[in-house]
Write a protein that holds these residues in place. Structure first.
Motif, PDB file in Angstrom:
ATOM      1  N   GLU A   4       0.804  -1.215   0.000  1.00  0.00           N
ATOM      2  CA  GLU A   4       0.000   0.000   0.000  1.00  0.00           C
ATOM      3  C   GLU A   4       0.840   1.269   0.000  1.00  0.00           C
ATOM      4  O   GLU A   4       0.332   2.346  -0.228  1.00  0.00           O
ATOM      5  CB  GLU A   4      -0.912   0.019   1.232  1.00  0.00           C
ATOM      6  N   PHE A   5       2.123   1.139   0.273  1.00  0.00           N
ATOM      7  CA  PHE A   5       2.967   2.323   0.400  1.00  0.00           C
ATOM      8  C   PHE A   5       4.411   1.964   0.092  1.00  0.00           C
ATOM      9  O   PHE A   5       4.817   0.814   0.199  1.00  0.00           O
ATOM     10  CB  PHE A   5       2.857   2.938   1.798  1.00  0.00           C
ATOM     11  N   ASP A   6       5.169   2.980  -0.302  1.00  0.00           N
ATOM     12  CA  ASP A   6       6.594   2.812  -0.545  1.00  0.00           C
ATOM     13  C   ASP A   6       7.349   3.248   0.699  1.00  0.00           C
ATOM     14  O   ASP A   6       7.047   4.288   1.285  1.00  0.00           O
ATOM     15  CB  ASP A   6       7.050   3.663  -1.737  1.00  0.00           C
ATOM     16  N   ILE A   7       8.347   2.471   1.079  1.00  0.00           N
ATOM     17  CA  ILE A   7       9.154   2.792   2.250  1.00  0.00           C
ATOM     18  C   ILE A   7      10.272   3.737   1.823  1.00  0.00           C
ATOM     19  O   ILE A   7      11.076   3.408   0.951  1.00  0.00           O
ATOM     20  CB  ILE A   7       9.730   1.514   2.876  1.00  0.00           C
ATOM     21  N   ALA A   8      10.309   4.907   2.433  1.00  0.00           N
ATOM     22  CA  ALA A   8      11.329   5.904   2.098  1.00  0.00           C
ATOM     23  C   ALA A   8      12.632   5.629   2.837  1.00  0.00           C
ATOM     24  O   ALA A   8      13.713   5.910   2.320  1.00  0.00           O
ATOM     25  CB  ALA A   8      10.826   7.308   2.420  1.00  0.00           C
ATOM     26  N   GLU A   9      12.529   5.080   4.051  1.00  0.00           N
ATOM     27  CA  GLU A   9      13.708   4.885   4.885  1.00  0.00           C
ATOM     28  C   GLU A   9      13.409   3.801   5.914  1.00  0.00           C
ATOM     29  O   GLU A   9      12.262   3.624   6.319  1.00  0.00           O
ATOM     30  CB  GLU A   9      14.040   6.199   5.598  1.00  0.00           C
ATOM     31  N   THR A  10      14.443   3.058   6.332  1.00  0.00           N
ATOM     32  CA  THR A  10      14.310   2.059   7.388  1.00  0.00           C
ATOM     33  C   THR A  10      15.173   2.480   8.564  1.00  0.00           C
ATOM     34  O   THR A  10      16.337   2.837   8.400  1.00  0.00           O
ATOM     35  CB  THR A  10      14.730   0.665   6.888  1.00  0.00           C
ATOM     36  N   LEU A  11      14.581   2.426   9.756  1.00  0.00           N
ATOM     37  CA  LEU A  11      15.278   2.751  10.994  1.00  0.00           C
ATOM     38  C   LEU A  11      15.387   1.476  11.823  1.00  0.00           C
ATOM     39  O   LEU A  11      14.374   0.879  12.176  1.00  0.00           O
ATOM     40  CB  LEU A  11      14.498   3.815  11.771  1.00  0.00           C
ATOM     41  N   ASP A  12      16.602   1.050  12.118  1.00  0.00           N
ATOM     42  CA  ASP A  12      16.843  -0.160  12.897  1.00  0.00           C
ATOM     43  C   ASP A  12      17.145   0.234  14.338  1.00  0.00           C
ATOM     44  O   ASP A  12      18.208   0.783  14.627  1.00  0.00           O
ATOM     45  CB  ASP A  12      18.018  -0.932  12.293  1.00  0.00           C
ATOM     46  N   VAL A  13      16.184  -0.013  15.232  1.00  0.00           N
ATOM     47  CA  VAL A  13      16.384   0.275  16.653  1.00  0.00           C
ATOM     48  C   VAL A  13      16.354  -1.024  17.468  1.00  0.00           C
ATOM     49  O   VAL A  13      16.055  -1.011  18.660  1.00  0.00           O
ATOM     50  CB  VAL A  13      15.342   1.294  17.191  1.00  0.00           C
ATOM     51  N   LYS A  14      16.691  -2.128  16.804  1.00  0.00           N
ATOM     52  CA  LYS A  14      16.728  -3.412  17.508  1.00  0.00           C
ATOM     53  C   LYS A  14      17.752  -3.340  18.640  1.00  0.00           C
ATOM     54  O   LYS A  14      18.844  -2.820  18.460  1.00  0.00           O
ATOM     55  CB  LYS A  14      17.068  -4.554  16.544  1.00  0.00           C
ATOM     56  N   ALA A  34       6.758  15.195   3.878  1.00  0.00           N
ATOM     57  CA  ALA A  34       5.361  14.794   4.027  1.00  0.00           C
ATOM     58  C   ALA A  34       5.025  13.715   3.003  1.00  0.00           C
ATOM     59  O   ALA A  34       5.415  13.817   1.836  1.00  0.00           O
ATOM     60  CB  ALA A  34       4.442  15.995   3.861  1.00  0.00           C
ATOM     61  N   GLY A  35       4.351  12.674   3.453  1.00  0.00           N
ATOM     62  CA  GLY A  35       3.975  11.558   2.588  1.00  0.00           C
ATOM     63  C   GLY A  35       4.946  10.394   2.651  1.00  0.00           C
ATOM     64  O   GLY A  35       4.604   9.287   2.249  1.00  0.00           O
ATOM     65  N   ASP A  36       6.159  10.630   3.142  1.00  0.00           N
ATOM     66  CA  ASP A  36       7.150   9.552   3.250  1.00  0.00           C
ATOM     67  C   ASP A  36       6.765   8.583   4.358  1.00  0.00           C
ATOM     68  O   ASP A  36       6.178   8.969   5.371  1.00  0.00           O
ATOM     69  CB  ASP A  36       8.540  10.111   3.566  1.00  0.00           C
ATOM     70  N   VAL A  37       7.131   7.303   4.167  1.00  0.00           N
ATOM     71  CA  VAL A  37       6.873   6.269   5.157  1.00  0.00           C
ATOM     72  C   VAL A  37       8.199   5.753   5.694  1.00  0.00           C
ATOM     73  O   VAL A  37       9.094   5.387   4.932  1.00  0.00           O
ATOM     74  CB  VAL A  37       6.045   5.111   4.555  1.00  0.00           C
ATOM     75  N   LEU A  38       8.291   5.708   7.010  1.00  0.00           N
ATOM     76  CA  LEU A  38       9.462   5.188   7.710  1.00  0.00           C
ATOM     77  C   LEU A  38       9.139   3.793   8.217  1.00  0.00           C
ATOM     78  O   LEU A  38       8.123   3.581   8.882  1.00  0.00           O
ATOM     79  CB  LEU A  38       9.806   6.098   8.904  1.00  0.00           C
ATOM     80  N   GLU A  39      10.003   2.834   7.902  1.00  0.00           N
ATOM     81  CA  GLU A  39       9.895   1.486   8.465  1.00  0.00           C
ATOM     82  C   GLU A  39      10.791   1.455   9.706  1.00  0.00           C
ATOM     83  O   GLU A  39      11.962   1.812   9.635  1.00  0.00           O
ATOM     84  CB  GLU A  39      10.367   0.444   7.456  1.00  0.00           C
ATOM     85  N   VAL A  40      10.234   1.027  10.838  1.00  0.00           N
ATOM     86  CA  VAL A  40      10.991   0.948  12.085  1.00  0.00           C
ATOM     87  C   VAL A  40      11.070  -0.522  12.484  1.00  0.00           C
ATOM     88  O   VAL A  40      10.055  -1.220  12.528  1.00  0.00           O
ATOM     89  CB  VAL A  40      10.306   1.752  13.212  1.00  0.00           C
ATOM     90  N   LEU A  41      12.290  -0.999  12.770  1.00  0.00           N
ATOM     91  CA  LEU A  41      12.519  -2.366  13.217  1.00  0.00           C
ATOM     92  C   LEU A  41      12.952  -2.327  14.672  1.00  0.00           C
ATOM     93  O   LEU A  41      13.964  -1.696  14.990  1.00  0.00           O
ATOM     94  CB  LEU A  41      13.610  -3.032  12.374  1.00  0.00           C
ATOM     95  N   ALA A  42      12.194  -2.973  15.557  1.00  0.00           N
ATOM     96  CA  ALA A  42      12.482  -2.934  16.992  1.00  0.00           C
ATOM     97  C   ALA A  42      12.372  -4.334  17.592  1.00  0.00           C
ATOM     98  O   ALA A  42      11.693  -5.204  17.036  1.00  0.00           O
ATOM     99  CB  ALA A  42      11.509  -1.995  17.689  1.00  0.00           C
ATOM    100  N   THR A  43      13.040  -4.535  18.724  1.00  0.00           N
ATOM    101  CA  THR A  43      12.940  -5.804  19.443  1.00  0.00           C
ATOM    102  C   THR A  43      12.306  -5.632  20.820  1.00  0.00           C
ATOM    103  O   THR A  43      11.990  -6.621  21.472  1.00  0.00           O
ATOM    104  CB  THR A  43      14.333  -6.460  19.605  1.00  0.00           C
ATOM    105  N   ASP A  44      12.107  -4.406  21.270  1.00  0.00           N
ATOM    106  CA  ASP A  44      11.509  -4.132  22.572  1.00  0.00           C
ATOM    107  C   ASP A  44       9.998  -4.353  22.497  1.00  0.00           C
ATOM    108  O   ASP A  44       9.313  -3.639  21.758  1.00  0.00           O
ATOM    109  CB  ASP A  44      11.821  -2.693  22.980  1.00  0.00           C
TER     110      ASP A  44
END
Length: 81
Positions: A4-14, A34-44
């Motif tokens: 449904e959306f394009d990922i502009a950036e991935t943030l790894d906070v594992k 505005a409109g950008d999607v951030l992918e966040v990866l976490a383990t908490d």
């Protein structure tokens, strides 16, 4: 999921614990357009409620999706303004 959306950036906070996943997510979103999607990866596990609550209470961001798998929580946050 991301169809449904394009990922502009991935943030790894594992490996980061509360409040760092939210703090780092906010910092990353602030630098996006505005409109950008951030992918966040976490383990908490606490990040599930933390990021959802932050997005609900913050103007200009929207939690568009979240998923859990392989002990990693994935969040997709859109900057709306």
């Amino acid at each position: 999921m991301s169809a449904e959306f394009d990922i502009a950036e991935t943030l790894d906070v594992k490996g980061a614990s509360c409040p760092m996943p939210v703090v780092q997510t906010k910092t990353a979103v602030d630098d996006m357009d505005a409109g950008d999607v951030l992918e966040v990866l976490a383990t908490d596990p606490g990040s599930m409620s933390d990021i959802d609550g932050w997005a609900d209470g913050t103007d200009g961001v929207e939690l568009v999706d979240q998923a859990e798998g392989d002990d990693v929580y994935r969040y997709y946050v859109r900057k709306t303004e």
